[in-house]
Enzyme design. Structure first.
Site, short mmCIF file in Angstrom:
data_model
loop_
_atom_site.label_atom_id
_atom_site.label_comp_id
_atom_site.label_asym_id
_atom_site.label_seq_id
_atom_site.Cartn_x
_atom_site.Cartn_y
_atom_site.Cartn_z
CB CYS A 1 0.78 -8.72 0.60
SG CYS A 1 -0.90 -9.06 0.10
CG HIS A 2 4.75 -9.41 0.82
ND1 HIS A 2 3.89 -9.61 -0.22
CD2 HIS A 2 4.84 -10.59 1.46
CE1 HIS A 2 3.50 -10.86 -0.22
NE2 HIS A 2 4.05 -11.48 0.78
N GLY A 3 4.20 -4.97 2.67
CA GLY A 3 4.65 -3.66 3.14
C GLY A 3 5.34 -2.79 2.11
CE1 TYR B 1 3.99 -15.04 1.71
CE2 TYR B 1 3.48 -14.48 3.98
CZ TYR B 1 3.34 -14.24 2.63
OH TYR B 1 2.57 -13.21 2.20
#
Lengths: 192, 461
Positions: free
Chosen positions: A156-158, B297
């Site tokens: 998702c966000h590494g 986001y």
């Protein structure tokens, strides 16, 4: 009103007191009435009752294999690590870890609680790693045997976790949580 | 004609007169939606208020009808949506109207906000009007987010997980708040059920704030492309039929676009992973929110710390509340602000860039670009807005709406595009020479781009 204020100091303070007292009682009443409507959103008795898993046979897991079990709606990763993976985790100096806490409720109060590999693996069996499989950033499921440290990688966000599930790189603030679990026999654990 | 107030409202129908003397709803409508004085130079960017009102009604009507066939239970929610698509009469149409409608709603609201930023519609005396609009935007985002969870597909589930986990960044009480939001230890049935209840409630709260928004609008009156307030009745036209017909035309054009999406590419703006039932054991490789949340986001992911990212994301939204006080310029419209105009288009580009970056993987050059554009996003509000008002020399602001409008159509004047001090003097001289009958109320002096001083509300007298 102004006339009252000037001429009757006594009445002024009395009335103020009544205002404050009435307001305080109203605030307590409103707060008390609101509480059930707020608290009903907390996990209910049925969710709380899902406290532990049935016994899980961990002897059947060979080195390099992982299984996932559900506990409280979340996956729990149970992995028997290879010797190289354990060694890689042991060789990592603590100063390389962004989060140096073990995040393991199973180690006793006398342990130093730092994120060494001994404090991450099962006390009875260091190669066995039991962790909640939820990224500590925003709750995605990390993928095993991935990432720059050969452990877990959250797409998702590494966030990169190492072979002991410790955060090494990326936005996640803490190591993967370890759930409370106990060996109920030589081969079986119960999570929760 | 506008400006004559309610005194001349005499309904011929006896029943209407009887009702109106007891509940003056007809005179209210006449005053606010028929005679209401509106600047005569409004362009098509001023039609999005009406389009948004229409969209709110469409979303409520289609949403209530969908709720008649849906069930908020994790065992059947996904199948109930397919049931709507396959079995319910016109279910496919109503669902696509609702799903595409959410995107159309956000297209319209972002254009509406951009209009406000360009023409300075947030400046005195419209601060409360603007802030109510920000409240509506936040409510819209919350509603859209919870609505996206209801089909219980993979993106529903993981979107809900990621967004609710944002609150876990709050020190100490964060994890408790997240469990309170979930009603459990993960996103589950309790979460779906309450999101459905709230998704049904919030649109009516939006409708309530919209009433306040329109109320505030009708106190100060519309801003307009010049930013100069209505000074005399010559600057205004009555709302009906001039604005009503224009709004209806714009609405029809908007509906063509809306209809094209609904009938030809209904899933274009959605994510295919949401047609996979929710699976708490597998996170999709690429979690992205709906397009309208992508810029925020991207800001979340640009900050290399969990709490910092969450703070930046919410700050990106909340900074809008203080825009009326961040902008120090006395000139409302960007038409007369050469530097702000550049900064504004830079901001628009930034929003598109962040939207694109929000859909990319969080690695490599994308992270760096996200940081650069996040920096500009905040610098626009916190640095450029206060600074430009001080260092910028605005062009001459016309004395009245009428003057600006007449000049545009006067071929000898060189049009409004010609800026600067001397052009202003030249135009002003021409204007005075040909003015003849009426000077439009109190005029601001000189060609030095002084703003009009008294933003007189278009009160009827």
């Amino acid at each position: 009103m102004a006339a009252t204020d000037q001429n009757a100091g006594e009445e002024h303070t009395r009335r103020d007191f009544l205002y404050i007292a009435t307001g305080a009682v109203a605030a307590i009443g409103v707060g008390g009435a609101a509480w059930p409507f707020i608290d009903q959103m907390n996990p209910d008795a049925a969710s709380q009752a899902l406290a532990s898993t049935p016994p899980i046979d961990v002897a059947a897991i060979n080195p390099g294999e992982s299984i996932s079990v559900m506990w409280r709606g979340k996956p729990v990763f149970i992995r028997r690590r290879t010797e190289e993976e354990v060694q890689a985790a042991k060789d990592t100096p603590l100063s390389d870890l962004p989060d140096q806490e073990a995040r393991n409720p199973n180690i006793g109060g006398n342990a130093d609680n730092v994120a060494t590999d001994e404090n991450r693996g099962a006390i009875e069996d260091e190669a066995l790693l039991v962790m909640i499989g939820v990224c500590t950033h925003l709750g995605c499921i990390p993928i095993g045997e991935q990432g720059e440290f050969g452990g877990w990688f959250c797409p998702c966000h590494g966030s990169h976790y190492d072979t002991a599930g410790r955060i090494r790189k990326g936005p996640a603030p803490t190591n993967l949580e370890i759930p409370p679990y106990t060996f109920v026999s030589d081969n079986e654990i119960v999570v929760g | 004609m506008a400006g004559h107030g309610t005194s001349n409202f005499q309904p011929k129908n006896k029943t209407i007169r009887w009702i109106d003397s007891r509940l003056p709803i007809f005179s209210l409508m006449n005053e606010q939606a028929v005679e209401f004085p509106t600047p005569k130079n409004l362009n098509y960017m001023w039609t999005f208020g009406a389009i948004l009102t229409f969209m709110l009604v469409v979303m409520i009507v289609s949403g209530i009808t969908l709720a008649m066939h849906y069930a908020a239970n994790t065992d059947i929610a996904f199948n109930r949506v397919e049931h709507i698509m396959r079995n319910v009469n016109y279910g496919w149409l109503i669902r696509y109207i609702h799903a595409v409608g959410a995107s159309m709603f956000f297209i319209a609201v972002y254009l509406h906000i951009a209009r406000g930023l360009y023409y300075g519609s947030y400046k005195a005396p419209r601060e409360i009007l603007w802030m109510l609009g920000v409240v509506i935007l936040i409510l819209m985002m919350a509603t859209a987010f919870m609505g996206y969870v209801l089909p219980w597909g993979q993106m529903s589930f993981w979107g809900a997980t990621v967004i609710t986990n944002l609150f876990s960044a709050i020190p100490l009480i964060g994890p408790g708040i997240v469990e309170w939001l979930w009603g459990g230890f993960a996103v589950d049935n309790a979460t779906l059920n309450r999101f459905f209840a709230l998704h049904y409630l919030l649109p009516f709260m939006i409708a309530g704030v919209v009433v306040l928004h329109i109320w505030a609008l009708h106190v100060s009156g519309n801003n307009n492309p010049t930013g100069v307030s209505i000074k005399t009745s010559k600057d205004a036209v009555p709302f009906h039929p001039y604005i009503t017909i224009k709004d209806i035309f714009a609405l029809l054009m908007f509906c063509l676009l809306y209809g094209y999406f609904v009938f030809y590419i209904p899933n274009y703006l959605g994510h295919p992973d949401n047609y996979i039932p929710a699976d708490p054991l597998v996170t999709p490789a690429h979690i992205v929110p709906e397009w309208y949340l992508l810029p925020f986001y991207a800001i979340l992911r640009a900050i290399p710390s969990k709490l910092g990212g969450v703070i930046a994301m919410f700050a990106a939204l909340l900074v809008l509340f203080v825009v009326p006080w961040l902008d120090t310029s006395k000139v409302r419209s960007a038409t007369y602000r050469p530097l702000y105009k550049i900064a504004f288009w830079g901001f628009v580009f930034t929003c598109f860039a962040l939207g694109w970056l929000g859909a990319q993987a969080a690695e490599g050059i994308y992270v760096l670009l996200s940081r650069i554009f996040t920096l500009y996003y905040f610098a626009f509000f916190l640095v450029l807005m206060p600074l430009l008002g001080i260092i910028e020399t605005p062009r001459r602001v016309p004395n009245s709406i009428s003057e600006a409008v007449l000049h545009k159509h006067d071929p000898s004047s060189g049009g409004d595009k010609e800026g600067g001090f001397w052009a202003g003097i030249k135009r002003r001289g021409k204007k005075l020479a040909g003015a003849g009958g009426g000077t439009d109320g109190p005029t601001s002096g000189g060609g030095s781009g002084r703003p009009e001083a008294a933003p007189a509300a278009p009160k009827k007298d």
